[in-house]
Design a protein around this motif. Structure first.
Motif, PDB file in Angstrom:
ATOM      1  N   SER A  66       0.847  -1.200   0.000  1.00  0.00           N
ATOM      2  CA  SER A  66       0.000   0.000   0.000  1.00  0.00           C
ATOM      3  C   SER A  66       0.875   1.240   0.000  1.00  0.00           C
ATOM      4  CB  SER A  66      -0.924  -0.013   1.214  1.00  0.00           C
ATOM      5  OG  SER A  66      -0.210   0.306   2.366  1.00  0.00           O
ATOM      6  N   GLY A  67       0.373   2.298  -0.618  1.00  0.00           N
ATOM      7  CA  GLY A  67       1.105   3.553  -0.696  1.00  0.00           C
ATOM      8  C   GLY A  67       2.102   3.601  -1.841  1.00  0.00           C
ATOM      9  N   SER A  68       2.214   2.534  -2.618  1.00  0.00           N
ATOM     10  CA  SER A  68       3.183   2.525  -3.723  1.00  0.00           C
ATOM     11  C   SER A  68       2.725   3.416  -4.867  1.00  0.00           C
ATOM     12  CB  SER A  68       3.378   1.098  -4.242  1.00  0.00           C
ATOM     13  OG  SER A  68       3.880   0.277  -3.216  1.00  0.00           O
ATOM     14  N   TYR A  69       1.418   3.563  -5.011  1.00  0.00           N
ATOM     15  CA  TYR A  69       0.873   4.383  -6.098  1.00  0.00           C
ATOM     16  C   TYR A  69      -0.268   5.249  -5.571  1.00  0.00           C
ATOM     17  CZ  TYR A  69       3.447   1.172  -9.103  1.00  0.00           C
ATOM     18  OH  TYR A  69       4.449   0.447  -9.690  1.00  0.00           O
TER      19      TYR A  69
ATOM     20  N   ARG B 186      -3.784   7.507   6.425  1.00  0.00           N
ATOM     21  CA  ARG B 186      -3.017   8.421   5.565  1.00  0.00           C
ATOM     22  C   ARG B 186      -1.913   9.093   6.364  1.00  0.00           C
ATOM     23  NH1 ARG B 186      -5.638   9.753   0.746  1.00  0.00           N
ATOM     24  NH2 ARG B 186      -7.554   8.578   0.532  1.00  0.00           N
ATOM     25  N   VAL B 187      -2.119   9.184   7.676  1.00  0.00           N
ATOM     26  CA  VAL B 187      -1.111   9.783   8.549  1.00  0.00           C
ATOM     27  C   VAL B 187      -0.835   8.814   9.699  1.00  0.00           C
ATOM     28  CG1 VAL B 187      -0.545  11.732  10.069  1.00  0.00           C
ATOM     29  CG2 VAL B 187      -1.907  12.122   7.997  1.00  0.00           C
ATOM     30  N   VAL B 188       0.445   8.575   9.968  1.00  0.00           N
ATOM     31  CA  VAL B 188       0.826   7.733  11.104  1.00  0.00           C
ATOM     32  C   VAL B 188       1.780   8.534  11.983  1.00  0.00           C
ATOM     33  CG1 VAL B 188       2.102   5.667  11.830  1.00  0.00           C
ATOM     34  CG2 VAL B 188       0.549   5.542   9.873  1.00  0.00           C
ATOM     35  N   VAL B 189       1.482   8.568  13.272  1.00  0.00           N
ATOM     36  CA  VAL B 189       2.403   9.185  14.227  1.00  0.00           C
ATOM     37  C   VAL B 189       2.985   8.042  15.049  1.00  0.00           C
ATOM     38  CG1 VAL B 189       2.693  10.843  16.093  1.00  0.00           C
ATOM     39  CG2 VAL B 189       1.013  11.289  14.293  1.00  0.00           C
TER      40      VAL B 189
ATOM     41  N   LEU C 257       1.903  10.612   5.227  1.00  0.00           N
ATOM     42  CA  LEU C 257       2.718  11.372   6.178  1.00  0.00           C
ATOM     43  C   LEU C 257       3.044  10.499   7.376  1.00  0.00           C
ATOM     44  CD1 LEU C 257       3.897  14.097   7.177  1.00  0.00           C
ATOM     45  CD2 LEU C 257       1.601  14.718   7.942  1.00  0.00           C
ATOM     46  N   TYR C 258       4.341  10.391   7.699  1.00  0.00           N
ATOM     47  CA  TYR C 258       4.787   9.542   8.821  1.00  0.00           C
ATOM     48  C   TYR C 258       5.625  10.375   9.775  1.00  0.00           C
ATOM     49  CZ  TYR C 258       6.695   5.397  11.178  1.00  0.00           C
ATOM     50  OH  TYR C 258       7.027   4.439  12.111  1.00  0.00           O
ATOM     51  N   PHE C 259       5.183  10.481  11.006  1.00  0.00           N
ATOM     52  CA  PHE C 259       5.976  11.153  12.033  1.00  0.00           C
ATOM     53  C   PHE C 259       6.751  10.090  12.806  1.00  0.00           C
ATOM     54  CE2 PHE C 259       2.770  14.437  11.416  1.00  0.00           C
ATOM     55  CZ  PHE C 259       3.481  15.619  11.572  1.00  0.00           C
ATOM     56  N   ALA C 260       8.061  10.218  12.854  1.00  0.00           N
ATOM     57  CA  ALA C 260       8.886   9.333  13.691  1.00  0.00           C
ATOM     58  C   ALA C 260       9.329  10.155  14.893  1.00  0.00           C
ATOM     59  CB  ALA C 260      10.094   8.838  12.901  1.00  0.00           C
TER      60      ALA C 260
ATOM     61  N   GLY D 147       9.676  -1.111   7.976  1.00  0.00           N
ATOM     62  CA  GLY D 147       8.221  -1.030   8.016  1.00  0.00           C
ATOM     63  C   GLY D 147       7.652   0.311   7.618  1.00  0.00           C
ATOM     64  N   MET D 148       8.504   1.301   7.353  1.00  0.00           N
ATOM     65  CA  MET D 148       7.935   2.629   7.073  1.00  0.00           C
ATOM     66  C   MET D 148       8.632   3.407   5.957  1.00  0.00           C
ATOM     67  SD  MET D 148      10.601   4.312   8.494  1.00  0.00           S
ATOM     68  CE  MET D 148      10.200   6.041   8.633  1.00  0.00           C
ATOM     69  N   SER D 149       9.672   2.821   5.374  1.00  0.00           N
ATOM     70  CA  SER D 149      10.468   3.587   4.411  1.00  0.00           C
ATOM     71  C   SER D 149       9.683   3.954   3.149  1.00  0.00           C
ATOM     72  CB  SER D 149      11.737   2.822   4.031  1.00  0.00           C
ATOM     73  OG  SER D 149      11.373   1.579   3.493  1.00  0.00           O
ATOM     74  N   ASN D 150       8.568   3.258   2.919  1.00  0.00           N
ATOM     75  CA  ASN D 150       7.760   3.549   1.725  1.00  0.00           C
ATOM     76  C   ASN D 150       6.795   4.723   1.949  1.00  0.00           C
ATOM     77  OD1 ASN D 150       7.781   2.547  -0.868  1.00  0.00           O
ATOM     78  ND2 ASN D 150       5.917   1.345  -0.612  1.00  0.00           N
ATOM     79  N   SER D 151       6.848   5.331   3.135  1.00  0.00           N
ATOM     80  CA  SER D 151       5.961   6.471   3.425  1.00  0.00           C
ATOM     81  C   SER D 151       6.317   7.636   2.507  1.00  0.00           C
ATOM     82  CB  SER D 151       6.124   6.908   4.884  1.00  0.00           C
ATOM     83  OG  SER D 151       5.913   5.822   5.741  1.00  0.00           O
ATOM     84  N   ARG D 152       5.307   8.418   2.133  1.00  0.00           N
ATOM     85  CA  ARG D 152       5.563   9.467   1.138  1.00  0.00           C
ATOM     86  C   ARG D 152       6.374  10.616   1.737  1.00  0.00           C
ATOM     87  NH1 ARG D 152       0.627   9.406  -2.292  1.00  0.00           N
ATOM     88  NH2 ARG D 152       1.448   7.343  -2.553  1.00  0.00           N
ATOM     89  N   VAL D 153       5.912  11.148   2.864  1.00  0.00           N
ATOM     90  CA  VAL D 153       6.653  12.225   3.541  1.00  0.00           C
ATOM     91  C   VAL D 153       6.965  11.754   4.959  1.00  0.00           C
ATOM     92  CG1 VAL D 153       6.507  14.586   4.437  1.00  0.00           C
ATOM     93  CG2 VAL D 153       5.557  14.046   2.180  1.00  0.00           C
ATOM     94  N   ILE D 154       8.235  11.853   5.335  1.00  0.00           N
ATOM     95  CA  ILE D 154       8.642  11.387   6.673  1.00  0.00           C
ATOM     96  C   ILE D 154       9.157  12.589   7.465  1.00  0.00           C
ATOM     97  CG2 ILE D 154      10.258   9.935   7.976  1.00  0.00           C
ATOM     98  CD1 ILE D 154      10.236   8.027   5.483  1.00  0.00           C
ATOM     99  N   VAL D 155       8.562  12.802   8.627  1.00  0.00           N
ATOM    100  CA  VAL D 155       9.009  13.878   9.516  1.00  0.00           C
ATOM    101  C   VAL D 155       9.632  13.214  10.743  1.00  0.00           C
ATOM    102  CG1 VAL D 155       8.320  15.878  10.892  1.00  0.00           C
ATOM    103  CG2 VAL D 155       7.142  15.402   8.728  1.00  0.00           C
ATOM    104  N   ALA D 156      10.924  13.476  10.975  1.00  0.00           N
ATOM    105  CA  ALA D 156      11.594  12.867  12.134  1.00  0.00           C
ATOM    106  C   ALA D 156      11.832  13.921  13.203  1.00  0.00           C
ATOM    107  CB  ALA D 156      12.914  12.246  11.700  1.00  0.00           C
ATOM    108  N   ILE D 157      11.518  13.553  14.437  1.00  0.00           N
ATOM    109  CA  ILE D 157      11.782  14.430  15.584  1.00  0.00           C
ATOM    110  C   ILE D 157      12.712  13.655  16.507  1.00  0.00           C
ATOM    111  CG2 ILE D 157      10.775  15.686  17.535  1.00  0.00           C
ATOM    112  CD1 ILE D 157       8.108  15.758  15.937  1.00  0.00           C
TER     113      ILE D 157
END
Ligand SMILES: Cc1cc2nc3c(=O)[nH]c(=O)nc-3n(C[C@H](O)[C@H](O)[C@H](O)COP(=O)(O)OP(=O)(O)OC[C@H]3O[C@@H](n4cnc5c(N)ncnc54)[C@H](O)[C@@H]3O)c2cc1C
Length: 325
Positions: free
Chosen positions: A158-161, A205-208, A263-266, A278-288
Motif C-alpha cells: 500500500s502507498g506505492s501508487y 493516511r497519517v501515522v504518528v 505522512l509519517y511522524f517518527a 516497516g515505514m520507508s515507503n511512506s511518502r513524507v517522513i518527519v523525524a523528531i
C-alpha cells in the motif's frame, strides 16, 4: 484482448484504499499496452461496491456474490479468485498486499498454475513479462524480479501508487460462483480488534509513531494528540512496545506492520533498519529526534532536531490554531 485482473479487497463493508491504488496503476499501464482492466469484488453484497470501483475506471467490474464473503476466510476467497482467473484468463492478476492477500497469494498461484511476485513496491507490465521491485533484507535493498509466466500474480504494497479517480465506460458482470459452505474447514468465531475505534494502521493516511524517546504517559499523550489532529493512526517502535507503553499491535517494522502513509511522524525513533523496513515507503517522513546524527534523518523528508517534549506542544498548538483559523 489480453486482460489485467485487479482484486478489489473489502474490509468491514469498505473498499481497501490500497486496492484502488493498484487499480489506478493497472489502468495507467493497461492504456499504454492496449490491455483491458477487470476489477473483481467478492462480497455478500457486491453491488454496494460497484459505484466506488467504477469511479476508478476499470473496463469491467466482475462481481462475485456469496454469503461466505461476509468476513474474510481464505478458502472461499481462494476458490472464487481461482474460478475468476479460470473464467477470464488474465495475463496479470494484481492485488494490494493486505494481510488477506498474503494469506491466499501462494495457494492461488499453485491452484492457477501462475507465478507469484509478492509484496512489491512497484511493478511494470511489459510485452511478454512482468517486472517488479521488491524490498528485501529488511528493505535495505530492492530486488528486481521478472516473470514471463503466462499468468503472473503480483501483490503491491500500500502507498506505492496514487489512487486516481477516472471516469469512463465500465460494464458490470456478475460471475456465477457456487461454493459449498455447509462444512467449512475453518469457522470464523470472532474478530478481536485492538484499539476499538482507533484508526487502522494499514489504511491510515497519517501515522504518528513513537520510539523509546517517548518515555512516559505525558509523551504518549502528546503522540496521541498529534495523531488525533490528523485523524491518523498511532504506531510504535519495538523498543517502546517492549517497554509496555504501546500495544504490540502498533509495532511497525520488520517484525511488525509495514505501513506506507502519506505522512509519517517518527517521534523519538532512532531509525534502526528493522524499524525502517516497516515505514520507508511512506511518502513524507518527519523525524523528531534530539540526536542530530540519528539514522532516521537519512530517511526523513523533514527533520526536527530537539527534545520531543519541547517540540510537540507548540507543534500541536500551531496545528490546532491552523485548524481553528
Ligand atoms: C530480528 C529483529 C527484529 C526487529 N524488529 C523490529 C521491528 O519490527 N520494529 C522496530 O521498531 N524495531 C525492531 N527491532 C529493534 C530495532 O533493532 C531497534 O532496537 C528499535 O527499532 C529501536 O527503537 P527506538 O528507535 O524506539 O529506540 P532507540 O534506538 O533507543 O532510539 C530512541 C531515539 O530517541 C531519541 N530520543 C530520546 N529522547 C528523546 C527526546 N526527549 N526527544 C527526542 N528524541 C529523543 C534518541 O536520540 C534515539 O535516537 C528488531 C530487532 C531485531 C534484532
Amino acid at each position: 484482448m489480453s486482460r489485467i485482473l485487479v482484486f478489489v479487497a473489502t474490509d468491514g463493508g469498505r473498499i481497501r484504499r490500497a486496492s484502488l491504488e493498484v487499480l489506478s496503476q493497472a489502468r495507467e499501464q493497461a492504456r499504454d499496452l492496449g490491455l483491458a482492466v477487470d476489477a473483481v469484488v467478492l462480497s455478500d453484497d457486491p453491488d454496494s461496491h460497484v459505484d466506488a470501483i467504477a469511479a476508478y475506471g476499470p473496463d469491467r467490474i466482475l462481481t462475485v456474490q456469496h454469503g461466505a464473503f461476509a468476513q474474510h476466510r481464505n478458502q472461499p476467497v481462494l476458490a472464487a479468485l481461482a474460478h475468476v482467473i479460470k473464467e477470464t484468463g488474465p495475463r496479470v492478476v494484481l492485488m494490494a498486499s493486505t494481510e488477506a492477500a498474503k494469506d491466499v497469494l501462494g495457494a492461488l498461484a499453485v491452484r492457477s498454475g501462475a507465478a507469484a511476485i509478492p509484496d512489491v513496491a512497484s511493478f511494470e507490465i511489459k510485452g511478454d513479462s512482468v517486472s517488479a521491485l521488491r524490498p528485501v533484507m529488511a528493505a535495505k535493498q530492492l530486488a528486481r524480479t521478472t516473470s514471463d509466466a503466462s499468468t503472473v500474480l503480483v501483490s503491491v504494497r500500500s502507498g506505492s501508487y496514487e489512487a486516481v479517480p477516472e471516469s469512463g465506460e465500465t460494464s458490470v458482470e456478475p460471475i456465477a460462483f457456487s461454493y459449498d459452505d455447509s462444512d467449512p474447514a475453518m469457522v470464523l468465531r470472532e474478530i478481536l480488534t485492538a484499539g476499538g475505534d482507533a484508526v487502522d494502521l494499514n489504511e491510515a493516511r497519517v501515522v504518528v509513531a513513537a520510539g523509546r524517546g517517548v518515555k512516559d504517559q505525558e509523551g504518549k499523550a502528546l503522540v496521541e494528540e498529534l495523531a488525533g489532529l490528523f485523524g491518523g493512526a498511532i504506531g510504535a517502535s519495538r523498543a517502546v512496545v517492549e517497554l509496555g507503553l504501546f500495544p504490540a499491535t502498533t509495532q511497525i517494522g520488520q517484525t511488525g506492520k509495514v505501513v506506507s502513509p502519506e505522512l509519517y511522524f517518527a517521534v523519538g525513533i532512532s531509525g534502526a533498519i528493522q524499524h525502517v523496513a516497516g515505514m520507508s515507503n511512506s511518502r513524507v517522513i518527519v523525524a523528531i529526534n534530539k540526536d542530530a546524527d540519528a539514522p532516521i534523518f537519512q530517511y526523513a523528508t523533514y527533520g526536527l532536531v530537539g527534545d520531543l517534549y519541547k517540540i510537540l506542544p507548540p507543534l500541536i498548538a500551531g496545528l490546532k490554531a491552523a485548524k481553528a483559523g
